[in-house]
Design a protein around this motif. Structure first.
Motif: not given
Ligand code: ADP
Ligand code: MG
Ligand code: ZN
Length: 477
Positions: A293-296, A176-178, A61-64
């Motif tokens: 799955a990545i949020p705004e 990271v929090r988002y 997720r962080m990488a994307v």
């Protein structure tokens, strides 16, 4: 000679998984020492690590989110060294083939945007925790933290000032929090940073020798430690000396750093691929499922808030500072779509209240619906802005809806002209000296009269009508 700082940050972010990276021990914080341990995280002979898939999910997720290239095949490596908090004698990390590389994030400082490159992101395990007894020659070790998953994010040396370093860190933490993958809490150690600092003559090519600063456990310390380091290096160079490559420890009480050890080199660690773990293979489906799955993310949300609600950059920035606060604002927009007024009340009164009580937005005694109801009452001129402050206080105490408080306390604004006129007349009679002064040219007294009428009506008179009637009676009588 003018010098230019060159800064690169290594950030360790603890991932919020339920279990450790290579075993099923709990990661929860605060348990009795050495109760969250097993043969795997204690490094017993004959055990084998099993990779926690969630750790990979979170890192992807962080990488994307940071526009990194994802390596379809990456490897875990052993970083060998001895320390009493490391029972295996090596840390499992990634070295030559990290999971992701070549990304970037955008930071904003004083209205200026800038891209900071991300060299690599990799996964690794945390070590245990040593506690040194201040009174006795005794050190205790707690292995609950060994094997807790960490994500390391290494930046390019693109940062040029302590303030940029702060902005970069805040932006990373916000991401990271988002993404919901880490608490991002520096004080509690779930978000840690080492800063690499060098200086060079402004504008010139090659980088200077860097020092690495450790033990930076708050945003304030990061900025202070970097400033201190820049000055320290300047003084060395100005005295004709040379900066040595070393690891330095920041002491927040003394506001200075001291040399900890000479900088170790990668080859000192004898990295080699961990024979207990297979290469990690990531296919397209996995990446696609992460992308959906990545949020705004904070930047997108900020831009949308500025477009959709025509909010100034300052307001949008503050409102998106956490997902929860942004959601609160948007819930208000559903109930009463006046963005600027809502933003003003959130930034002023609501955040002031929460700060004073040390509460998060999730714990707010005033729900978005109730805040909107209050603003609607002002908008419909049922109550004045001044009375609204009183109602807000009452809502903060009791959590009750605005309408209920206004009805119960009889706070409805007086707009009846004859009632206001009689209050104005009472005031003018009581203050005949001031009326004379006013008529003799002391027109500054107008505000005083308004105040007196508001007092007389217990703050309930509509100020606009008070002004009109006062003017009329003072000028034309
Ligand atoms: P190490 O583990 O040896 O510290 P890493 O590659 O993990 O090495 O991290 C090096 C960090 O130092 C990176 O953030 C990089 O941007 C930064 N860096 C490298 N060279 C310099 C330099 N001359 N001045 C400042 N920062 C530097
Ligand atoms: Mg380093
Ligand atoms: Zn374990």
């Amino acid at each position: 000679m003018e010098y230019e700082p060159v800064i690169g940050l290594e950030v360790h972010s603890q991932l919020k998984t339920k279990t450790k990276i290579f075993c099923s021990c709990s990661t929860s914080f605060g348990a009795a020492p050495n109760t969250h341990t097993c043969p795997v995280c204690l490094g017993m002979p004959g055990v084998l690590p099993v990779l926690n898939k969630k750790v990979v999910d979170f890192t992807l997720r962080m990488a994307v989110a940071t526009h990194c290239e994802i390596n379809r095949e990456s490897r875990f490596a052993r970083k060998n060294y001895f320390y009493p908090d490391l029972p295996k004698g090596y840390q499992i990390s990634q070295y030559e083939l990290p999971i992701a590389q070549n990304g970037s994030i955008e930071i904003e400082l004083n209205g200026q945007k800038k891209r900071i490159g991300i060299t690599r992101i990799h996964m690794e395990e945390d070590a245990g925790k040593l506690t040194h007894d201040p009174d006795r020659p005794l050190t205790m070790v707690d292995f609950n933290r060994t094997g807790v998953p960490l994500m390391e994010i290494v930046s390019e040396p693109d940062i040029r000032s302590p303030e940029e370093a702060g902005a970069y860190l805040r932006q990373l933490r916000s991401i990271v929090r988002y993404l919901g993958i880490s608490d991002g809490n520096m004080e509690e150690g779930s978000f840690r940073c080492d800063a690499n600092v060098s200086i060079r003559p402004r504008g010139s090519g090659p980088f200077g020798t860097r020092a690495e600063l450790k033990n930076l456990n708050s945003f304030k310390h990061v900025e202070k430690a970097i400033s201190f380091e820049i000055n320290r290096q300047k003084e060395i160079l100005e005295d004709g000396g040379q900066v040595v490559q070393e690891t330095r420890l920041w002491n927040p009480d003394k506001n200075r750093s001291s040399s900890m050890r000479g900088k170790e080199e990668a080859h000192d660690y004898r990295y080699f691929p961990d024979p207990d773990l297979l290469p990690l293979v990531i296919d397209d489906d996995w990446i696609d499922s992460i992308k959906t799955a990545i949020p705004e993310l904070p930047d997108e949300k900020k831009n949308r808030f500025m477009d959709e609600y025509t909010l100034p950059s300052y307001d949008a920035e503050l409102l998106i500072s956490s997902r929860e606060l942004a959601n609160y604002f948007e819930a208000c927009m559903k109930a009463f779509p006046n963005p600027k007024q809502t933003s003003n009340w959130i930034m002023g009164s609501l955040l002031g209240l929460l700060n004073a009580r040390g509460m998060s937005i999730a714990e707010s005694p005033i729900s978005p619906e109730n805040l909107s109801q209050l603003l609607k009452l002002i908008d419909q001129k049922v109550i004045s802005g001044k009375i609204a402050k009183t109602v807000f206080e009452e809502m903060a105490q009791t959590g009750r809806p605005a309408k209920e408080i206004v009805a119960e306390k009889g706070l409805v604004q007086v707009t009846d002209e004859s009632a206001i006129k009689s209050a104005v007349l009472t005031v003018l009679q009581q203050c005949s000296t001031e009326v004379d002064d006013y008529k003799n040219g002391k027109t500054k007294l107008f505000g005083f009269f308004v105040g007196q009428v508001m007092k007389e009506t217990k703050g309930k008179a509509n100020p606009k009508i008070v002004n009109e009637i006062l003017k009329d009676l003072l000028e034309n009588e």
